[in-house]
Every structure is written in structure tokens, then in C-alpha cells.
Design a protein around this motif. Structure first.
Motif, PDB file in Angstrom:
ATOM      1  N   THR A   3       0.837  -1.202   0.000  1.00 21.30           N
ATOM      2  CA  THR A   3       0.000   0.000   0.000  1.00 21.30           C
ATOM      3  C   THR A   3       0.869   1.249   0.000  1.00 21.30           C
TER       4      THR A   3
ATOM      5  N   THR B 240       1.698  10.963  -1.095  1.00 18.80           N
ATOM      6  CA  THR B 240       2.446  10.866  -2.358  1.00 18.80           C
ATOM      7  C   THR B 240       3.952  11.011  -2.132  1.00 18.80           C
TER       8      THR B 240
ATOM      9  N   LYS C 217      -2.861   5.659  -1.912  1.00 19.94           N
ATOM     10  CA  LYS C 217      -2.980   7.075  -2.302  1.00 19.94           C
ATOM     11  C   LYS C 217      -1.918   7.510  -3.318  1.00 19.94           C
TER      12      LYS C 217
ATOM     13  N   GLY D  68      -9.550  -0.831  -4.186  1.00 22.14           N
ATOM     14  CA  GLY D  68      -8.803  -2.037  -4.540  1.00 22.14           C
ATOM     15  C   GLY D  68      -9.612  -3.330  -4.538  1.00 22.14           C
ATOM     16  N   GLU D  69     -10.858  -3.301  -4.066  1.00 19.38           N
ATOM     17  CA  GLU D  69     -11.571  -4.557  -3.835  1.00 19.38           C
ATOM     18  C   GLU D  69     -11.692  -5.379  -5.114  1.00 19.38           C
TER      19      GLU D  69
ATOM     20  N   SER E 253      -8.652  16.051  -2.289  1.00 22.44           N
ATOM     21  CA  SER E 253      -8.724  15.006  -3.314  1.00 22.44           C
ATOM     22  C   SER E 253      -9.820  13.983  -3.053  1.00 22.44           C
TER      23      SER E 253
ATOM     24  N   ASP F 231     -14.440  11.358   5.750  1.00 14.89           N
ATOM     25  CA  ASP F 231     -14.268  12.742   5.319  1.00 14.89           C
ATOM     26  C   ASP F 231     -15.455  13.583   5.757  1.00 14.89           C
TER      27      ASP F 231
ATOM     28  N   ASN G  35      -9.108  13.487  11.426  1.00 15.16           N
ATOM     29  CA  ASN G  35      -9.264  13.921  10.038  1.00 15.16           C
ATOM     30  C   ASN G  35     -10.155  15.150   9.890  1.00 15.16           C
TER      31      ASN G  35
ATOM     32  N   GLU H  82      -0.102  22.505   7.137  1.00 12.86           N
ATOM     33  CA  GLU H  82       0.558  23.068   5.961  1.00 12.86           C
ATOM     34  C   GLU H  82      -0.068  22.461   4.708  1.00 12.86           C
TER      35      GLU H  82
HETATM   36  C1  B12 Z   1      -6.554   9.205   7.988  1.00 12.48           C
HETATM   37  C2  B12 Z   1      -5.922  10.319   7.186  1.00 12.48           C
HETATM   38  C3  B12 Z   1      -5.000  11.123   7.824  1.00 12.48           C
HETATM   39  C4  B12 Z   1      -4.670  10.979   9.313  1.00 12.48           C
HETATM   40  C5  B12 Z   1      -3.628   9.966   9.638  1.00 12.48           C
HETATM   41  C6  B12 Z   1      -2.314  10.142   8.902  1.00 12.48           C
HETATM   42  C7  B12 Z   1      -1.091  10.010   9.794  1.00 12.48           C
HETATM   43  N1  B12 Z   1       0.037  10.375   9.281  1.00 12.48           N
HETATM   44  O1  B12 Z   1      -1.155   9.591  10.897  1.00 12.48           O
HETATM   45  C8  B12 Z   1      -4.313  12.444   9.647  1.00 12.48           C
HETATM   46  C9  B12 Z   1      -5.615  13.126   9.947  1.00 12.48           C
HETATM   47  C10 B12 Z   1      -3.362  12.696  10.768  1.00 12.48           C
HETATM   48  C11 B12 Z   1      -3.818  12.937   8.273  1.00 12.48           C
HETATM   49  C12 B12 Z   1      -2.929  13.950   8.130  1.00 12.48           C
HETATM   50  C13 B12 Z   1      -2.552  14.477   6.900  1.00 12.48           C
HETATM   51  N2  B12 Z   1      -3.099  14.157   5.715  1.00 12.48           N
HETATM   52 CO1  B12 Z   1      -4.353  12.698   5.475  1.00 12.48          CO
HETATM   53  N3  B12 Z   1      -5.729  11.501   5.120  1.00 12.48           N
HETATM   54  C14 B12 Z   1      -6.265  10.541   5.822  1.00 12.48           C
HETATM   55  C15 B12 Z   1      -7.440   9.915   5.046  1.00 12.48           C
HETATM   56  C16 B12 Z   1      -8.712  10.562   5.585  1.00 12.48           C
HETATM   57  C17 B12 Z   1      -7.695   8.440   5.142  1.00 12.48           C
HETATM   58  C18 B12 Z   1      -6.774   7.457   4.426  1.00 12.48           C
HETATM   59  C19 B12 Z   1      -7.403   6.110   4.517  1.00 12.48           C
HETATM   60  O2  B12 Z   1      -6.964   5.265   5.268  1.00 12.48           O
HETATM   61  N4  B12 Z   1      -8.498   5.906   3.795  1.00 12.48           N
HETATM   62  C20 B12 Z   1      -9.347   4.720   3.894  1.00 12.48           C
HETATM   63  C21 B12 Z   1      -8.920   3.517   3.110  1.00 12.48           C
HETATM   64  C22 B12 Z   1     -10.061   2.496   3.121  1.00 12.48           C
HETATM   65  O3  B12 Z   1      -8.670   3.900   1.786  1.00 12.48           O
HETATM   66  P1  B12 Z   1      -7.268   3.637   1.049  1.00 12.48           P
HETATM   67  O4  B12 Z   1      -6.155   3.650   1.998  1.00 12.48           O
HETATM   68  O5  B12 Z   1      -7.203   4.574  -0.092  1.00 12.48           O
HETATM   69  O6  B12 Z   1      -7.388   2.152   0.512  1.00 12.48           O
HETATM   70  C23 B12 Z   1      -8.151   1.761  -0.630  1.00 12.48           C
HETATM   71  C24 B12 Z   1      -7.440   1.982  -1.974  1.00 12.48           C
HETATM   72  O7  B12 Z   1      -6.501   3.022  -1.970  1.00 12.48           O
HETATM   73  C25 B12 Z   1      -6.884   0.657  -2.315  1.00 12.48           C
HETATM   74  N5  B12 Z   1      -5.557   0.267  -1.834  1.00 12.48           N
HETATM   75  C26 B12 Z   1      -4.860   0.670  -0.761  1.00 12.48           C
HETATM   76  N6  B12 Z   1      -3.707  -0.011  -0.684  1.00 12.48           N
HETATM   77  C27 B12 Z   1      -3.667  -0.869  -1.699  1.00 12.48           C
HETATM   78  C28 B12 Z   1      -2.701  -1.807  -2.098  1.00 12.48           C
HETATM   79  C29 B12 Z   1      -2.935  -2.587  -3.249  1.00 12.48           C
HETATM   80  C30 B12 Z   1      -1.917  -3.541  -3.687  1.00 12.48           C
HETATM   81  C31 B12 Z   1      -4.145  -2.429  -3.996  1.00 12.48           C
HETATM   82  C32 B12 Z   1      -4.399  -3.243  -5.181  1.00 12.48           C
HETATM   83  C33 B12 Z   1      -5.096  -1.478  -3.603  1.00 12.48           C
HETATM   84  C34 B12 Z   1      -4.845  -0.731  -2.464  1.00 12.48           C
HETATM   85  O8  B12 Z   1      -7.824  -0.256  -1.784  1.00 12.48           O
HETATM   86  C35 B12 Z   1      -8.306   0.252  -0.539  1.00 12.48           C
HETATM   87  C36 B12 Z   1      -9.728  -0.185  -0.366  1.00 12.48           C
HETATM   88  O9  B12 Z   1     -10.536   0.266  -1.431  1.00 12.48           O
HETATM   89  C37 B12 Z   1      -7.130  10.404   3.585  1.00 12.48           C
HETATM   90  C38 B12 Z   1      -8.364  10.781   2.763  1.00 12.48           C
HETATM   91  C39 B12 Z   1      -9.276   9.640   2.416  1.00 12.48           C
HETATM   92  N7  B12 Z   1     -10.543   9.868   2.514  1.00 12.48           N
HETATM   93  O10 B12 Z   1      -8.854   8.541   2.068  1.00 12.48           O
HETATM   94  C40 B12 Z   1      -6.281  11.664   3.801  1.00 12.48           C
HETATM   95  C41 B12 Z   1      -5.120  11.988   2.852  1.00 12.48           C
HETATM   96  C42 B12 Z   1      -4.337  10.726   2.592  1.00 12.48           C
HETATM   97  N8  B12 Z   1      -4.329  12.953   3.621  1.00 12.48           N
HETATM   98  C43 B12 Z   1      -3.854  13.932   2.918  1.00 12.48           C
HETATM   99  C44 B12 Z   1      -3.175  15.060   3.462  1.00 12.48           C
HETATM  100  C45 B12 Z   1      -2.976  16.241   2.541  1.00 12.48           C
HETATM  101  C46 B12 Z   1      -2.757  15.089   4.782  1.00 12.48           C
HETATM  102  C47 B12 Z   1      -1.904  16.187   5.438  1.00 12.48           C
HETATM  103  C48 B12 Z   1      -0.680  16.600   4.642  1.00 12.48           C
HETATM  104  C49 B12 Z   1      -2.827  17.337   5.770  1.00 12.48           C
HETATM  105  C50 B12 Z   1      -2.128  18.542   6.292  1.00 12.48           C
HETATM  106  N9  B12 Z   1      -2.044  19.541   5.459  1.00 12.48           N
HETATM  107  O11 B12 Z   1      -1.673  18.561   7.404  1.00 12.48           O
HETATM  108  C51 B12 Z   1      -1.524  15.552   6.792  1.00 12.48           C
HETATM  109  C52 B12 Z   1      -0.092  15.018   6.765  1.00 12.48           C
HETATM  110  C53 B12 Z   1       0.143  13.863   7.655  1.00 12.48           C
HETATM  111  C54 B12 Z   1       1.529  13.407   7.817  1.00 12.48           C
HETATM  112  N10 B12 Z   1       2.550  13.976   7.227  1.00 12.48           N
HETATM  113  O12 B12 Z   1       1.670  12.456   8.532  1.00 12.48           O
HETATM  114  C55 B12 Z   1      -4.184  13.751   1.449  1.00 12.48           C
HETATM  115  C56 B12 Z   1      -3.041  13.134   0.611  1.00 12.48           C
HETATM  116  C57 B12 Z   1      -1.915  14.097   0.307  1.00 12.48           C
HETATM  117  C58 B12 Z   1      -0.817  13.514  -0.493  1.00 12.48           C
HETATM  118  N11 B12 Z   1      -0.027  14.423  -1.052  1.00 12.48           N
HETATM  119  O13 B12 Z   1      -0.641  12.336  -0.650  1.00 12.48           O
HETATM  120  C59 B12 Z   1      -5.448  12.826   1.556  1.00 12.48           C
HETATM  121  C60 B12 Z   1      -5.703  11.971   0.328  1.00 12.48           C
HETATM  122  C61 B12 Z   1      -6.671  13.738   1.828  1.00 12.48           C
HETATM  123  C62 B12 Z   1      -6.856  14.962   0.998  1.00 12.48           C
HETATM  124  N12 B12 Z   1      -6.964  16.099   1.642  1.00 12.48           N
HETATM  125  O14 B12 Z   1      -6.939  14.972  -0.192  1.00 12.48           O
HETATM  126  N13 B12 Z   1      -4.383  12.212   7.291  1.00 12.48           N
END
Ligand code: B12
Ligand code: SF4
Length: 451
Positions: free
Chosen positions: A116, A120, A147, A170-171, A228, A265, A295, A393
Motif C-alpha cells: 500500500t 504521495t 494514495k 482495490g476490492e 482530493s 471525510d 481527520n 501546511e
Molecule cells: C486518515 C488520514 C489522515 C490521518 C492519519 C495520517 C497520519 N500520518 O497519521 C491524519 C488526519 C493525521 C492525516 C494527516 C494528513 N493528511 Co491525510 N488523510 C487521511 C485519510 C482521511 C484516510 C486514508 C485512509 O486510510 N483511507 C481509507 C482507506 C479504506 O482507503 P485507502 O487507503 O485509499 O485504501 C483503498 C485503496 O486506496 C486501495 N488500496 C490501498 N492499498 C492498496 C494496495 C494494493 C496492492 C491495492 C491493489 C489497492 C490498495 O484499496 C483500498 C480499499 O478500497 C485520507 C483521505 C481519504 N478519505 O482517504 C487523507 C489523505 C491521505 N491525507 C492527505 C493530506 C494532505 C494530509 C496532510 C498533509 C494534511 C495537512 N495539510 O496537514 C496531513 C499530513 C500527515 C503526515 N505527514 O503524517 C491527502 C493526501 C496528500 C498527499 N499528497 O498524498 C489525503 C488523500 C486527503 C486529501 N486532503 O486529499 N491524514
């Protein structure tokens, strides 16, 4: 036929990282689904803060908070060339690579590796994991999702070394991959639109379950220009509150979990559709939980009744996505909140029993064209409301509405190099909102004491 599938949660590489209730939720959802299809699932968690071997090697485990957040293991590493000029040390968070190699060697007969990715700009840790897997498990296909893979697919195709890059959810993708690769027929295929048809995440794979993240919905009805969410989830999908209660009850009764973090979200939107019946059901079942919302919640949804409900139901960590007190900027970025709404919200929460220190309000800083005075004014506004400002930030995200503006404004080549999306860099800083100006604001907030 049952396949043996290894799931990997890779390292974080960054200037700073703190485990704010971070678990590889997406990957563990896939693990649950693969098991439901009869496959055997193995797991390596490079970020495990409870890893005993790492604790022995490091001399002590990282400091943790009883609510389920805390530090990771970490080692300083050389900065990637693109970040060489930035005057801060850079670390790999999680287990040492030699331990990772030894762990890999313990997993024989693997048919497929799933890795995973989260932020970015954390891709170096992902690439390192893929490289080591390729060295230790030659010939085993590696799929990369999450992501980074979703937001920067071309970069991932060219540079990651993975055999498959999966964008978005990913499901279905992972089941199709297994069917195509091995010729196995599909077993149980969930309806991606029905979140309750997904098997629960396989949290039992973690070495220690200090907290469980919960998703009650995917997506968000708003469209903020810097976010996003809509790129991942086209609509706004919700679960049945009773099924969410079943899941929370399961983790509490079977695994003694008290702390739950919501990754939604838009958790509070349409309260009668989720949070109100969910919390009533948990109370009816006699469950006692602490809830955390790192979040960010929607300010608009807080009423005096909702405040009392959250307080009495154990919501300990309250964060709001407020971003700015500047009216024009609020309007231009999506209009999810207005100043008078924050005032009312904070007053209602205080009446319900929350203290200033409990009410964290995120303020976005460093968005294109932003001035230091905008951020200062927003900080003052939040303080005057009686809440605690938390600086977030701005991290530019490809595909968002603000992205073209960010590309034009950034002194870094953010379009070519995802490392420059790192929030620590303030990639869209300008002559007025400099790194020094930001550091001063941060220091000012750090010295504040809240009731
Ligand atoms: C929880 C979360 C946090 C938490 C925990 C992070 C931490 N460091 O502790 C908190 C609130 C602290 C946080 C902070 C930040 N976050 Co954040 N966060 C999230 C959030 C809400 C959830 C991610 C998640 O688990 N989703 C749920 C699961 C089910 O989804 P998933 O991981 O995508 O998995 C699915 C697919 O991706 C896929 N998949 C996943 N892995 C794999 C692997 C394979 C092989 C396959 C086939 C498929 C697959 O299948 C899964 C099931 O469908 C996302 C937004 C979102 N709604 O997803 C933003 C997100 C990841 N965060 C983002 C941002 C911007 C931030 C911050 C920079 C915000 C800020 N300005 O401070 C900070 C930075 C944190 C840091 N440096 O540590 C951005 C990404 C930015 C980037 N450049 O990548 C996101 C996308 C939100 C947005 N605003 O657009 N975050
Ligand atoms: S309200 Fe929050 S999750 Fe929804 S689009 Fe805006 S920033 Fe994203």
C-alpha cells in the motif's frame, strides 16, 4: 485455488512523522476480503511501533499515548537528492530494513505481494520495500495501490518497480488481478457501492491493537478546491449505522479495544443518517468507547444537542477543518464553513463541557497566494472563538481544482517530483508567506497554554 498473499505496509520517509491514529486501513480491508475468498494472508507492518525485535535493537520502544497515538521507531537516513537543500534531517520511520529482509525470508511460497501507499511524498519508503521484495522474492509479482499509486500513477509506473499499479479502490481490482494472473475463478465479489458488503478489516493481523480506525462513509458532499476526496470516491457512500455498531462491538468485546478513530471525510453530515443512531445504538449495547477525529469534522453540523451527544459519548479528540477565517478564501475554496458557524460551534461545545485545549481547529497555511497576515488573522479569530488553532501546511495534490494554481505558484517542480508535495516544505510559499514567517507563527502557537 487458495493463494498465499503477502501484504506489506511500507515505511514512511519524511522530515517528521507522528502516528496520529494511523493504521493501514485500506490494506487491511483488502486482507479481510482476500480471506473471505479463501486465500491465505500474511502481513508485514514496517511501521509497527510495538515490534519487539525493533524495540530490542533500538534499546526501547517509541513513546505512546494511551489513546492510541504516539511515535514510530525511526532512523535518520540520507535525504533524496531533490530535498538535499532543505535544512532538516530526514528519517525512515519503522523497522530497520535488515529486519524486514529477515521477515520476508520467513514467508515461503508467496504467490503475490500487495503493497500500500499513503502520502504521495512518502514514495521512497514504498520503493525501498518493493526493491527488497524483488531481491528476496525473485519472480513473485508485486502490486502497488493506495494514495500515492492513485494520485501519481505515471510516476509509479515509471519508477516504482511494481508489476501492477492500481488506482482507486482495490476490492474488485485485486480479485480481478488474481483471476487474470492465476486463472482462478472469482469467489465472493462485494458490491463496492454497498460498504456493508465488505468484510471487516483484518485488524487481527496487527501485532497489538491499541486503537481501531472506523469508516462509516466514503467520500464527501463538498468539493473543496485543495482536497482530493472526490478523486477517490465519486459519490458519498454510507454504511448502515447498526452494522457500524456491530463492528465497534466486535472490536471491543473480542479485542478489548476502547479507542476508535474515524477516518471519514464527512462523519457528521446528515446526523440522523449516521452519528445519532450509531451513538444511541452503542449506548443501548452498553459499550464504552473513546472516539478520535484526527481527520477533521464539519463545523456546520455542530448544534448544542450534537455537542452534548459527542461529549457524553466519549468523543475525546475533536478537530475541525476550518482552514481560514478569510471570507473570500472560504468562498473560493468551496464554502464548507463560515466564521459565525465556528463561533457558534465553539460556544456549543464549551457549554457541553469541552475545554479550549479539546477543540482543535485546522488552519491551512501556504495555499497559493496566501499572505502571512491571512494566517495570523485566522489564528486570532480561532483564539477569540475560544478554540485551539492547529496549523496544517498545505500539500498540493495532483488532480485537485487548486493543482494548476499550485503548479504555477510553487518555486518547486511539483508536477514532476512528488517529494515536493511534502507539507513540511510549504511548496507554495511566496515572498510574503516565507518559511521563516511560518516558523514564527508555529513557535508562537507552541508557546501558548490553553485551559
Ligand atoms: C486518515 C488520514 C489522515 C490521518 C492519519 C495520517 C497520519 N500520518 O497519521 C491524519 C488526519 C493525521 C492525516 C494527516 C494528513 N493528511 Co491525510 N488523510 C487521511 C485519510 C482521511 C484516510 C486514508 C485512509 O486510510 N483511507 C481509507 C482507506 C479504506 O482507503 P485507502 O487507503 O485509499 O485504501 C483503498 C485503496 O486506496 C486501495 N488500496 C490501498 N492499498 C492498496 C494496495 C494494493 C496492492 C491495492 C491493489 C489497492 C490498495 O484499496 C483500498 C480499499 O478500497 C485520507 C483521505 C481519504 N478519505 O482517504 C487523507 C489523505 C491521505 N491525507 C492527505 C493530506 C494532505 C494530509 C496532510 C498533509 C494534511 C495537512 N495539510 O496537514 C496531513 C499530513 C500527515 C503526515 N505527514 O503524517 C491527502 C493526501 C496528500 C498527499 N499528497 O498524498 C489525503 C488523500 C486527503 C486529501 N486532503 O486529499 N491524514
Ligand atoms: S469538506 Fe473536507 S473532505 Fe469534503 S471536500 Fe472539503 S476538505 Fe475535502
Amino acid at each position: 485455488m487458495a493463494r498465499q498473499i503477502l501484504l506489506i505496509n511500507p515505511w514512511i520517509t519524511d522530515f517528521a512523522a507522528y502516528d496520529f491514529w494511523l493504521k493501514p486501513l485500506g490494506l487491511l480491508y483488502l486482507a479481510g476480503l482476500l480471506r473471505a475468498n479463501g486465500h491465505k494472508v500474511d502481513f508485514i507492518d514496517c511501521l509497527d511501533p510495538f515490534d519487539p525485535e525493533m524495540a530490542a535493537k533500538a534499546g526501547k520502544p517509541p513513546r505512546r499515548h494511551p489513546f492510541g497515538h504516539g511515535r514510530f521507531f525511526r532512523r535518520e537516513i540520507e535525504k533524496p537528492e531533490a530535498l538535499a537543500a532543505f535544512p532538516r534531517s530526514y528519517c525512515r520511520y519503522g523497522m530497520d530494513p535488515d529486519i524486514f529482509r529477515v521477515r520476508l525470508a520467513r514467508h515461503a511460497g508467496i504467490d503475490l505481494v500487495l503493497i500500500t501507499s499513503m502520502m504521495t511524498y512518502w514514495y521512497p519508503g514504498v520503493f525501498e520495500a518493493i526493491r527488497i521484495v524483488k531481491e528476496e522474492m525473485p519472480g513473485v509479482p508485486v502490486a502497488l495501490g493506495g494514495k500515492y499509486a492513485s494520485l501519481c500513477p505515471e510516476h509509479a509506473h515509471i519508477h516504482s518497480g511494481a508489476d501492477y499499479i492500481v488506482q482507486g479502490r482495490g476490492e474488485k481490482a485485486v480479485l480481478k488481478m488474481i483471476a487474470d494472473r492465476f486463472g482462478d475463478p472469482h469467489g465472493f465479489v462485494p458490491d463496492e457501492k454497498d460498504l456493508d458488503s465488505l468484510p471487516w478489516p483484518a485488524f487481527d493481523l496487527l501485532s497489538h491493537l491499541d486503537q481501531v480506525p472506523i469508516i462509516t462513509s466514503l467520500g464527501c458532499p463538498y468539493r473543496c478546491s485543495y482536497c482530493s476526496s472526490h478523486l477517490f470516491y465519486k459519490g458519498y457512500l454510507r454504511r448502515d449505522p447498526l452494522r457500524v455498531a456491530d463492528e465497534i462491538e466486535h472490536w471491543q468485546r473480542r479485542f478489548s479495544v476502547t479507542d476508535f478513530s474515524f477516518y471519514d471525510d464527512a462523519l457528521l453530515v446528515d446526523p440522523q443518517g449516521m452519528i445519532v443512531p450509531l451513538l444511541a445504538e452503542l449506548k443501548k449495547r452498553g459499550l464504552s468507547c473513546r472516539f478520535h477525529c484526527p481527520n477533521g469534522l464539519h463545523v456546520r453540523e455542530i448544534t448544542p444537542d450534537m455537542s452534548r451527544l459527542l461529549f457524553s459519548s466519549g468523543f475525546k479528540t475533536i478537530r475541525f477543518g476550518f482552514e481560514t477565517a478569510d471570507f473570500q478564501m472560504q468562498k473560493e475554496t468551496g464554502g464548507k464553513v463560515a466564521n459565525d458557524e465556528l463561533k457558534k460551534t465553539v460556544a456549543a461545545l464549551k457549554n457541553a463541557g469541552y475545554r479550549t485545549a479539546d477543540i482543535g481547529v485546522y488552519l491551512l497555511c501556504g495555499i497559493p497566494g496566501q499572505k502571512t497576515a491571512d494566517v495570523s488573522m485566522s489564528i486570532d479569530f480561532v483564539l477569540n472563538c475560544g478554540a485551539k488553532p492547529v496549523l496544517a501546511e498545505y500539500s498540493p495534490i495532483p488532480g485537485t481544482k487548486m493543482w494548476p494554481e499550485a503548479v504555477a505558484a510553487s518555486p518547486f517542480d511539483i508536477a514532476r517530483e512528488p517529494l515536493y508535495h511534502n507539507n513540511t516544505l510549504l511548496s507554495c510559499r511566496n515572498e510574503d508567506f516565507t518559511y521563516e514567517a511560518y516558523s514564527r507563527l508555529k513557535a508562537q502557537l507552541k508557546s501558548m497554554r490553553y485551559a
